[in-house]
Design an enzyme around this catalytic site. Structure first.
Site, PDB file in Angstrom:
ATOM      1  CG  HIS A 191      -9.135   0.686  -4.302  1.00  0.00           C
ATOM      2  ND1 HIS A 191      -7.972   0.986  -3.504  1.00  0.00           N
ATOM      3  CD2 HIS A 191      -9.058  -0.486  -4.504  1.00  0.00           C
ATOM      4  CE1 HIS A 191      -7.438  -0.103  -3.396  1.00  0.00           C
ATOM      5  NE2 HIS A 191      -8.099  -0.940  -4.156  1.00  0.00           N
ATOM      6  CD  GLU A 433      -1.214  -7.356  -2.398  1.00  0.00           C
ATOM      7  OE1 GLU A 433      -1.411  -6.621  -3.208  1.00  0.00           O
ATOM      8  OE2 GLU A 433      -2.075  -7.787  -1.484  1.00  0.00           O
ATOM      9  CG  ASP A 457      -0.900  -2.912  -2.541  1.00  0.00           C
ATOM     10  OD1 ASP A 457      -1.012  -1.871  -1.980  1.00  0.00           O
ATOM     11  OD2 ASP A 457      -1.864  -3.709  -2.381  1.00  0.00           O
ATOM     12  CB  CYS A 504      -4.826  -9.902  -9.802  1.00  0.00           C
ATOM     13  SG  CYS A 504      -3.899  -9.877  -8.335  1.00  0.00           S
TER      14      CYS A 504
HETATM   15  C1  PEP Z   1      -2.600  -5.042  -6.196  1.00  0.00           C
HETATM   16  O1  PEP Z   1      -2.268  -4.610  -5.286  1.00  0.00           O
HETATM   17  O2  PEP Z   1      -2.067  -5.149  -7.377  1.00  0.00           O
HETATM   18  C2  PEP Z   1      -3.826  -5.701  -6.343  1.00  0.00           C
HETATM   19  C3  PEP Z   1      -4.356  -6.444  -7.472  1.00  0.00           C
HETATM   20  O3  PEP Z   1      -4.851  -5.546  -5.038  1.00  0.00           O
HETATM   21  P1  PEP Z   1      -5.452  -3.981  -4.728  1.00  0.00           P
HETATM   22  O4  PEP Z   1      -5.455  -3.214  -6.004  1.00  0.00           O
HETATM   23  O5  PEP Z   1      -6.817  -4.524  -4.468  1.00  0.00           O
HETATM   24  O6  PEP Z   1      -4.591  -3.521  -3.352  1.00  0.00           O
HETATM   25 MG    MG Z   2      -3.033  -4.927  -3.428  1.00  0.00          MG
END
Ligand code: PEP
Ligand code: MG
Length: 585
Positions: A191, A433, A457, A504
């Site tokens: 993150h 995911e 993920d 995403c």
């Molecule tokens: C992902 O896992 O690709 C996603 C978009 O969610 P996050 O990065 O918030 O886990």
């Molecule tokens: Mg994710």
């Protein structure tokens, strides 16, 4: 001058002064003290308690003016610990009876205190454990005369160097004062990396910070293109990196912001390019870059870095604002994805051996309807004011999706009974995911209005590579044939069931994969707002037919390296002279 190599996770070059955040682990010395030294140890204890109290009072004032009175209340519990006579007596007794130094006596008493609280059948008291540990660290730091870090205190432009930046720290970072981030922990989809990219600041992870931050305030260069940190640069390298920075800033601007919202391949396939956001303030960036709405709103950031859960009303106002501001485009609100590396101070998360496989996202929400329901109700209500869709993260199979939808239906019933306005027929999407979700994607598609593939993920779970562990970052390969096959299966299952499939995860923002994803049939790319122009530009350069051929060939390759090499050569063929310009940055 010293050059250190790490992993580039957010593009750009920055030159600035180090603001070092030390490791959280404390080493507590154990020493025997003589009878004559005992009064001195007790005096040190009292002094440290007074100093800590002063510091907490100051913090309380600052947080109260920056983030509001409610958030400053967290410190009340800290003060109570400092004033707890039973605890203080116990420490003094230990110093006297066992003839040990104050740091060790203090730590031992705190451990006893915490253990007792953990065993109590009282949620409130158990949740105070984090406060106690936090305040205990402060006292120990005073005793050891260690430096303190208070991110709110950062008032000039600095480069943050840290062992790790937790999502809760990221949530309260003074963003306007940060030039770049350098951390030891992390990978491309940690993150810290995602936040840096959405703020448009360079970041390098996987750096041994001990090497970098010999001195607080030292000048360093962060090269987020090649993953290099230069400590104590010479004038020559400062000049060289300044040029590099200017060149890339110029090149970035050469991909113009598209005039139109829609983007089409050369043979007319229309694709959606939307933006990912963590904070409502990013809407401006989404609009400036002509994204077609928000494809992922990571709502958990509203829950991080604060003491209380946001109420239904607070969430309603935030979601309503986003829905209104993004109109007539749509927003996909993802229900909170906490757990993993995003832990909430409001909840006593027990330390998990493998948090990414643990009590996270939908698992947490289904167990805590007292937290889940207010969010769902807020989303349903906000959906009256715009085009709002809802999306559930970390769905591993049909039962979880059905359970989440059941809670959603309960919320609708409650709102109806209360006479509150809400959107009855809200679209419900499933994040794909987890590999098991791909394997049962036909079942999930039958009960979803859309899919969004979370590759961040999906890659970590498919390849068994922790997305925030820099030691295995080299194995985190979006181009791995297993990942491509799973993406294909997901999209095919969606289309067979007449629903659309988007992506995403960060892979959708990577120019290298845009053509293959078009060819696999992806309908929507939800990317970092700053990457929208580039992804749209790439879509306009290629035909769907060409992309399908690229995807077919890529699917036959055996390794990620071969896939990447092949995709690079196809990109070069199609983009010709624009290749360098579009690919960098
Ligand atoms: C992902 O896992 O690709 C996603 C978009 O969610 P996050 O990065 O918030 O886990
Ligand atoms: Mg994710």
């Amino acid at each position: 001058m010293l050059k250190v190599k790490g992993i580039a996770v957010s593009a750009g070059v920055a030159v600035g002064k180090v603001y070092y955040i030390g490791k959280e682990e404390l080493s507590i010395p154990k020493k025997k003290v003589s009878h004559a030294e005992i009064p001195g140890e007790i005096y040190r204890l009292e002094e440290a308690l007074i100093e800590t109290r002063k510091q907490i009072n100051q913090l309380q004032k600052q947080i109260s003016s920056d983030l509001g009175f409610e958030n400053a209340k967290i410190f009340e519990a800290h003060i109570l610990v400092l004033e707890d006579r039973v605890l203080i007596e116990d420490i003094i007794l230990q110093i006297k009876n066992r003839k040990i130094n104050v740091e060790f006596a203090f730590w031992q008493s705190i451990q006893k205190y915490v253990e007792t609280l953990r065993k109590l059948d009282d949620d409130y008291l158990r949740e105070r454990v984090t406060d106690i540990e936090d305040v205990a660290r402060r006292v120990i730091r005073h005793l050891l005369k260690q430096e303190f870090v208070n991110l709110q205190e950062v008032k000039e432009k600095v480069i943050i160097v840290a062992h790790d930046i937790t999502p809760s720290e990221a949530a309260v970072l003074p963003k306007e004062h940060i030039l770049a981030l350098v951390t030891e922990v992390g990978g491309r989809t940690s993150h810290t990396a995602i936040i840096s990219r959405s703020l448009g600041i360079p970041a390098v992870v996987g750096i041994n910070v001990g090497e970098v931050c010999a001195k607080q305030g030292e000048t360093i260069i962060v090269d987020g293109y090649d993953g290099i940190v230069v400590v104590n640069p010479t004038d020559r390298s400062l000049k060289e990196y300044q040029q590099k920075s200017d060149k890339f800033v110029k090149e970035r601007k050469t991909v113009p912001v598209p005039k139109a919202y829609k983007s089409k391949t050369t043979d007319g396939r229309v694709l959606t390019v939307s933006g990912n956001i963590e904070f409502p303030e990013e809407i401006a960036l989404v609009c400036e870059n002509r994204a077609e709405g928000i494809g992922l709103y990571r709502t958990e950031y509203m829950f991080l870095g604060r003491n209380e859960f946001p109420t239904e009303e607070e969430q309603y106002r935030a979601y309503q604002k986003v829905a209104k501001n993004i109109k007539p485009q749509s927003v996909i609100i993802r229900t909170m994805d906490i757990g993993g590396d995003k832990v909430l101070p409001q909840i006593q998360f027990s330390k998990e051996m493998t948090p990414f496989l643990g009590w996270r996202a939908i698992r947490f929400c289904l167990a805590r309807s007292d937290v889940f329901k207010p969010q769902l109700r807020a989303i349903l209500r906000a959906a009256v004011d715009g085009d709002v869709k809802i999306m559930f993260p970390m769905i591993s199979g049909l039962e979880e999706l059905q359970a989440a939808k059941k809670v959603l239906e309960e919320c609708k019933k409650e709102l109806k009974a209360e006479g509150k306005k809400f959107k009855e027929d809200i679209s419900v999407g499933t994040m794909i995911e987890i590999p098991s979700a791909v394997l049962v994607a036909d079942h999930l598609a039958a009960e979803s209005d859309f899919f969004s593939i979370g590759t961040n993920d999906l890659i970590q779970y498919t390849l068994a590579v922790d997305r925030v562990n820099e030691k295995v970052a080299y194995l985190y390969e979006p181009g791995h044939p297993a990942v491509l096959r799973l993406i294909k299966q997901t999209i095919d299952a969606a289309h067979r069931n007449k629903i659309w499939a988007g992506m995403c995860g960060e892979m959708a923002s990577d120019p290298l994969f845009v053509f293959v994803l078009i060819g696999l049939g992806l309908d929507e790319f939800s990317v970092l707002p700053l990457s929208v122009p580039k992804v749209k530009e790439l879509i306009r350069q290629v035909s769907f037919e060409e992309s399908k051929k690229i995807a077919e060939k890529a699917l036959l390759l055996g390794t990620a390296k071969e896939v990447e090499k092949f995709l690079k050569s196809e990109l070069k063929k199609i983009l010709k002279n624009d290749y360098e310009k579009i690919l960098r940055g």
